[in-house]
Design an enzyme around this catalytic site. Structure first.
Site, PDB file in Angstrom:
ATOM      1  N   SER A 241       0.826  -1.222   0.000  1.00 47.87           N
ATOM      2  CA  SER A 241       0.000   0.000   0.000  1.00 47.87           C
ATOM      3  C   SER A 241       0.854   1.264   0.000  1.00 47.87           C
ATOM      4  CB  SER A 241      -0.959   0.007   1.193  1.00 47.87           C
ATOM      5  OG  SER A 241      -0.275  -0.236   2.402  1.00 47.87           O
ATOM      6  N   ARG A 327       2.445  -4.502  16.827  1.00 49.29           N
ATOM      7  CA  ARG A 327       1.057  -4.051  16.651  1.00 49.29           C
ATOM      8  C   ARG A 327       0.104  -5.143  17.148  1.00 49.29           C
ATOM      9  NH1 ARG A 327       1.334  -2.891  10.334  1.00 49.29           N
ATOM     10  NH2 ARG A 327       2.140  -5.001  10.504  1.00 49.29           N
ATOM     11  N   ASP A 373      -2.753  -8.287  11.603  1.00 50.23           N
ATOM     12  CA  ASP A 373      -4.089  -8.722  11.199  1.00 50.23           C
ATOM     13  C   ASP A 373      -4.590  -9.935  11.984  1.00 50.23           C
ATOM     14  OD1 ASP A 373      -4.216  -6.747   9.141  1.00 50.23           O
ATOM     15  OD2 ASP A 373      -2.809  -7.978   7.996  1.00 50.23           O
TER      16      ASP A 373
HETATM   17  N1  CMX Z   1       0.876 -19.704   5.937  1.00 53.60           N
HETATM   18  C1  CMX Z   1       1.301 -20.566   4.989  1.00 53.60           C
HETATM   19  N2  CMX Z   1       2.387 -20.358   4.213  1.00 53.60           N
HETATM   20  C2  CMX Z   1       3.084 -19.248   4.463  1.00 53.60           C
HETATM   21  C3  CMX Z   1       2.741 -18.335   5.459  1.00 53.60           C
HETATM   22  C4  CMX Z   1       1.572 -18.580   6.197  1.00 53.60           C
HETATM   23  N3  CMX Z   1       1.121 -17.728   7.119  1.00 53.60           N
HETATM   24  N4  CMX Z   1       3.642 -17.314   5.444  1.00 53.60           N
HETATM   25  C5  CMX Z   1       4.523 -17.598   4.460  1.00 53.60           C
HETATM   26  N5  CMX Z   1       4.180 -18.757   3.857  1.00 53.60           N
HETATM   27  C6  CMX Z   1       4.808 -19.365   2.687  1.00 53.60           C
HETATM   28  C7  CMX Z   1       4.693 -18.412   1.504  1.00 53.60           C
HETATM   29  O1  CMX Z   1       3.407 -18.496   0.895  1.00 53.60           O
HETATM   30  C8  CMX Z   1       5.835 -18.867   0.637  1.00 53.60           C
HETATM   31  O2  CMX Z   1       5.421 -20.051  -0.028  1.00 53.60           O
HETATM   32  P1  CMX Z   1       5.869 -20.375  -1.567  1.00 53.60           P
HETATM   33  O3  CMX Z   1       7.365 -20.291  -1.569  1.00 53.60           O
HETATM   34  O4  CMX Z   1       5.319 -21.721  -1.822  1.00 53.60           O
HETATM   35  O5  CMX Z   1       5.243 -19.282  -2.387  1.00 53.60           O
HETATM   36  C9  CMX Z   1       6.898 -19.243   1.662  1.00 53.60           C
HETATM   37  O6  CMX Z   1       6.191 -19.512   2.884  1.00 53.60           O
HETATM   38  C10 CMX Z   1       7.932 -18.200   1.907  1.00 53.60           C
HETATM   39  O7  CMX Z   1       7.283 -17.018   2.318  1.00 53.60           O
HETATM   40  P2  CMX Z   1       8.045 -15.932   3.215  1.00 53.60           P
HETATM   41  O8  CMX Z   1       9.285 -15.541   2.497  1.00 53.60           O
HETATM   42  O9  CMX Z   1       8.144 -16.410   4.611  1.00 53.60           O
HETATM   43  O10 CMX Z   1       6.974 -14.760   3.227  1.00 53.60           O
HETATM   44  P3  CMX Z   1       6.604 -13.739   2.051  1.00 53.60           P
HETATM   45  O11 CMX Z   1       7.397 -12.519   2.265  1.00 53.60           O
HETATM   46  O12 CMX Z   1       6.654 -14.378   0.720  1.00 53.60           O
HETATM   47  O13 CMX Z   1       5.079 -13.457   2.379  1.00 53.60           O
HETATM   48  C11 CMX Z   1       3.198 -12.879   3.671  1.00 53.60           C
HETATM   49  C12 CMX Z   1       4.696 -12.672   3.475  1.00 53.60           C
HETATM   50  C13 CMX Z   1       2.728 -11.925   4.753  1.00 53.60           C
HETATM   51  C14 CMX Z   1       2.486 -12.541   2.362  1.00 53.60           C
HETATM   52  C15 CMX Z   1       2.960 -14.361   4.089  1.00 53.60           C
HETATM   53  O14 CMX Z   1       3.576 -14.600   5.326  1.00 53.60           O
HETATM   54  C16 CMX Z   1       1.492 -14.712   4.155  1.00 53.60           C
HETATM   55  O15 CMX Z   1       0.917 -15.058   3.105  1.00 53.60           O
HETATM   56  N6  CMX Z   1       0.842 -14.624   5.367  1.00 53.60           N
HETATM   57  C17 CMX Z   1      -0.573 -14.834   5.492  1.00 53.60           C
HETATM   58  C18 CMX Z   1      -1.337 -13.620   4.979  1.00 53.60           C
HETATM   59  C19 CMX Z   1      -1.189 -12.457   5.924  1.00 53.60           C
HETATM   60  O16 CMX Z   1      -1.350 -12.572   7.130  1.00 53.60           O
HETATM   61  N7  CMX Z   1      -0.912 -11.265   5.356  1.00 53.60           N
HETATM   62  C20 CMX Z   1      -0.875 -10.013   6.142  1.00 53.60           C
HETATM   63  C21 CMX Z   1       0.548  -9.438   6.310  1.00 53.60           C
HETATM   64  C22 CMX Z   1       0.513  -8.153   7.088  1.00 53.60           C
HETATM   65  C23 CMX Z   1      -0.091  -7.040   6.277  1.00 53.60           C
HETATM   66  O17 CMX Z   1       0.459  -6.675   5.228  1.00 53.60           O
HETATM   67  O18 CMX Z   1      -1.171  -6.534   6.632  1.00 53.60           O
END
Ligand code: CMX
Length: 446
Positions: A241, A327, A373
Site C-alpha cells: 500500500s 502491533r 491482522d
Molecule cells: N501460511 C502458509 N504459508 C506461508 C505463510 C503462512 N502464514 N507465510 C509464508 N508462507 C509461505 C509463503 O506463501 C511462501 O510459499 P511459496 O514459496 O510456496 O510461495 C513461503 O512460505 C515463503 O514465504 P516468506 O518468504 O516467509 O513470506 P513472504 O514474504 O513471501 O510473504 C506474507 C509474506 C505476509 C504474504 C505471508 O507470510 C502470508 O501469506 N501470510 C498470510 C497472509 C497475511 O497474514 N498477510 C498479512 C501481512 C501483514 C499485512 O500486510 O497486513
C-alpha cells in the site's frame, strides 16, 4: 499559512537542500546489490526507497520517526482523561518530524473538521452500487469520485512550478484525510444498516467521530479506534500500500489517485485484507468443529488442514518481521485490559500458542509469528462490528495518515517518476548461464 504547514515548510526546505546535495554529490554510492533471487522473491531486502515517516526493524518492529508503539502510547497527546494516543498526533509526528503539543493536535482536528464535507455526487456514485459490493471496492470508488476536487491536479493544470508541488499536495492530503471517516462510515451504514446514516459530531476527535458515525458511542470502542487508527498508519515504504501510493504519486497523480491505488493494494488478501481473512478462517473453524472455543489440539488439526490444502494461515508470517508484530502485542494488551474473558480473544490467544511451532517446522516460511491482522478482527467483533468485510476499510483509513504524510515529503524532495528496468526471461537465462541447458526458450526478436 497554518502553523503546521509553516513548520513543515521550514523543515522541508532545509532537508530538501540536503537531499539535493546527496543526489548531486553522492549518486554513485552503492546502497544495495540486486540478485536474481531478489527479482524472483518480490524484491525483498533491496534498499531502493527513501521513506521518512517510519522504519521497520525485523526483530523489533515498527518505529515512527524513531518512536516505538509503547513510546507513542506514552508521549502522544490524548483526549482529556484518555488512555490511548490520538492518531492526529502521529500524523503530525510523521509530517512535521517532531512530537506534537496538545495545541498542534487541536489545530489538526480543527483543520480536518473544516475540510470534512464530501460532495453529494460521491454518495450518489456509491448509492448506484449494489449494497453487497465489497466495502473496499466501494471505498476506492468513493476516493476516485472525490478526485476531481484535487487541489494538486487543479494547480498543475494551471501551471504550477515544480518547487511548489508540495503545497497543493499538502492541501489535498489534509482534505482527503479529513473526509475519510465520513466516507468509511457512509459505506458501513449503507452496506449494513439500510442507509440509516448518522451525523458527524465535530466535537469528537477524528477516530472517535468515525466510531460515532458508524453507530458506536461506547467510550471503549472510541478508545479502541484511537489505538487502531494509530497502529495501522505506516509500516515503512516497501509494503504494497505504501509503495503503490508512492509509485503512483511519482507520476504526479493527485493524492486521491495515488491513495486509491495504494488502497486497492491493501485490499489484497496477502496484505490488508488478511484482517477479514483471519476472522473468516476462525469462524469457519468454529463452524466445522461445531464449537465456540476450539481446543489447542483442534486448532492444530485445522491449521494443518489449511496448510495441506495449499492455503496460507492468515494473520501469520511477514515479508520483513521476524518476531511477533508489536502491533499484535498492543492489541493483545488492549484485549487483556478490556475483554480478557471474550471467547474469540481466547481462541486468538490459543492460535498464538499453536501456530508458530507448526509454521516453524516448515523450512520455507521465514516468519512463523503473528502480524497485525491476526488480532484486530477479534477486537472489532467483540464490540459488535461483526461485518468482517468492512475491516480493511478501517485499516485503509488509518493507513492514509502514513502514506499521505510521505507523499507530501516525496513532493517536497522533488522525487522523480519511478521507472525500474525490466528484462525478459531470456535475458536472465543468458545472464545466469542457464540458457545453455534450456532449449525451448528462444531469443525474442527485439
Ligand atoms: N501460511 C502458509 N504459508 C506461508 C505463510 C503462512 N502464514 N507465510 C509464508 N508462507 C509461505 C509463503 O506463501 C511462501 O510459499 P511459496 O514459496 O510456496 O510461495 C513461503 O512460505 C515463503 O514465504 P516468506 O518468504 O516467509 O513470506 P513472504 O514474504 O513471501 O510473504 C506474507 C509474506 C505476509 C504474504 C505471508 O507470510 C502470508 O501469506 N501470510 C498470510 C497472509 C497475511 O497474514 N498477510 C498479512 C501481512 C501483514 C499485512 O500486510 O497486513
Amino acid at each position: 499559512m497554518s502553523t503546521i504547514k509553516q513548520k513543515f515548510y521550514d523543515n522541508a526546505s532545509k532537508k530538501s537542500a540536503v537531499i539535493q546535495k546527496l543526489k548531486k554529490e553522492h549518486a554513485d554510492v552503492v546502497v544495495s546489490e540486486v540478485t536474481v533471487g531478489h527479482v524472483l522473491t518480490g524484491m525483498k531486502g533491496i534498499i531502493s526507497l527513501m521513506t521518512s515517516t517510519s522504519k521497520l526493524d525485523p526483530e523489533e518492529g515498527i518505529r515512527f520517526r524513531g518512536y516505538s508503539i509503547p513510546d507513542l502510547q506514552e508521549l502522544l497527546p490524548r483526549i482529556p482523561g484518555g488512555t490511548e494516543p490520538l492518531p492526529e498526533g502521529l500524523f503530525y509526528l510523521m509530517l512535521v518530524g517532531e512530537l506534537p503539543t496538545d495545541a498542534d493536535v487541536k489545530e489538526i482536528q480543527d483543520e480536518w473538521t473544516k475540510r470534512s464535507d464530501i460532495p453529494e455526487h460521491v454518495f450518489a456514485a456509491l448509492d448506484a452500487l449494489p449494497k453487497d459490493t465489497h466495502p473496499m471496492n466501494q471505498f476506492a470508488l468513493g476516493i476516485v469520485a472525490m478526485a476531481d476536487g484535487s487541489k494538486f491536479a487543479k494547480a498543475y493544470e494551471e501551471g504550477i512550478s515544480k518547487k511548489d508541488y508540495w503545497d497543493p499536495t499538502y492541501e489535498g492530503v489534509m482534505d482527503l484525510i479529513a473526509k475519510l471517516p465520513k466516507l468509511a462510515a457512509y459505506i458501513y451504514r449503507r452496506s449494513y444498516f439500510d442507509g440509516d446514516h448518522i451525523e458527524s459530531d465535530p466535537s469528537l476527535d477524528w477516530a472517535g467521530n468515525l466510531a460515532h458515525m458508524m453507530g458506536f458511542d461506547d467510550d471503549e470502542v472510541k478508545k479502541l479506534f484511537r489505538l487502531y487508527m494509530t497502529i495501522h498508519t505506516d509500516h515503512e515504504g516497501g509494503n504494497v500500500s505504501a509503495h503503490t501510493t508512492h509509485l503512483v504519486g511519482s507520476a504526479l497523480s493527485s493524492p486521491y489517485q495515488a491513495y486509491a491505488a495504494g488502497m486497492l493494494g491493501l485490499a489484497g488478501p496477502l496484505h490488508g485484507l488478511a484482517n477479514q481473512e483471519v476472522i473468516k478462517w476462525i469462524l469457519a473453524m468454529r463452524e466445522e468443529l461445531g464449537v465456540e472455543n476450539p481446543t489447542k489440539e483442534q486448532i492444530s488439526d485445522f491449521v494443518k488442514k489449511t496448510l495441506s490444502e495449499g492455503r496460507v494461515v492468515p494473520g501469520y508470517g511477514h515479508a520483513v518481521l521476524r518476531k511477533t508484530d508489536p502491533r499484535y502485542t498492543a492489541q493483545r494488551e488492549f484485549a487483556l485490559k478490556y475483554m480478557a474473558d471474550d471467547s474469540l480473544f481466547q481462541t486468538v490467544s490459543n492460535i498464538y500458542e499453536v501456530v508458530p511451532p507448526i509454521l516453524s517446522s516448515i523450512a520455507k516460511i521465514k516468519n512463523p509469528w503473528p502480524n497485525v491482522d491476526a488480532h484486530s478482527g477479534a477486537l472489532l467483533l467483540h464490540y459488535g462490528i461483526t461485518q468482517y468485510e468492512f475491516y480493511t476499510v478501517l485499516f485503509s483509513v488509518s493507513r492514509a495518515l502514513g502514506v499521505l504524510a510521505q507523499l507530501v515529503w516525496d513532493r517536497a524532495y522533488g522525487l522523480p517518476i519511478e521507472r525500474p528496468k525490466s528484462q525478459n526471461e531470456f535475458w536472465f537465462l543468458e545472464k545466469t548461464g542457464l540458457k545453455s541447458d534450456v532449449k525451448f526458450y528462444t531469443k525474442p526478436k527485439n
